[in-house]
Scaffold this active site. Structure first.
Site: not given
Ligand code: DQA
Length: 140
Positions: A22, A99
């Protein structure tokens, strides 16, 4: 146009958790950049984050009629929250699902979103830029 950006569970820990997935920037930094991006294009963005499913549903409900679009990263709720799905289905404001990671290149459970069907579209895999691309989709 006026937009609402909603981040769900664990997104407040962006910049601290799983940095390889992230990134290193905090949600605050990402939101600040996103707000400036919206502003530079003549738009306005507001931000909301909650780890609590019901609070996200309530915020979606309150948004009805008050925004031109919503950008939503529901975090893990994406994969199983029928409550958030129903909240999206129950409002007239279009919602774009976001995402940061490419959920299709990760664990099996992330490949399924229960939200996509009731969203206007979905943008994923571009890190923090996923949010910008989602916002931009409303005025392009
Ligand atoms: C997310 C992807 C999801 O699977 C995960 O649980 C997250 C972040 C993303 O931004 O890539 O918390 O939404």
């Amino acid at each position: 146009m006026k937009f609402l950006v909603i981040n769900g569970v664990n997104l407040s820990r962006t910049g601290a958790r799983e940095k390889g997935v992230y990134g290193e920037e905090t949600l605050e930094q990402i939101n600040a950049e996103l707000g400036a991006f919206a502003h530079a294009h003549g738009h306005e963005a507001e931000f909301f984050q909650s780890d609590v499913e019901g609070e996200i549903c309530a915020r979606l409900g309150q948004a009805d009629g008050n925004y031109d679009g919503i950008v939503l990263n529901a975090g893990a709720y994406t994969h199983y929250s029928y409550a958030i799905r129903d909240a999206i289905a129950g409002i007239r404001v279009p919602v774009v699902e976001v995402h940061m990671s490419n959920v299709h290149a990760r664990e099996e459970f992330r490949k399924k979103s229960v939200l996509t069907e009731v969203c206007k579209g979905e943008i994923l895999g571009f890190g923090k830029n996923s949010y910008k691309l989602a916002l931009e989709s409303f005025w392009l």
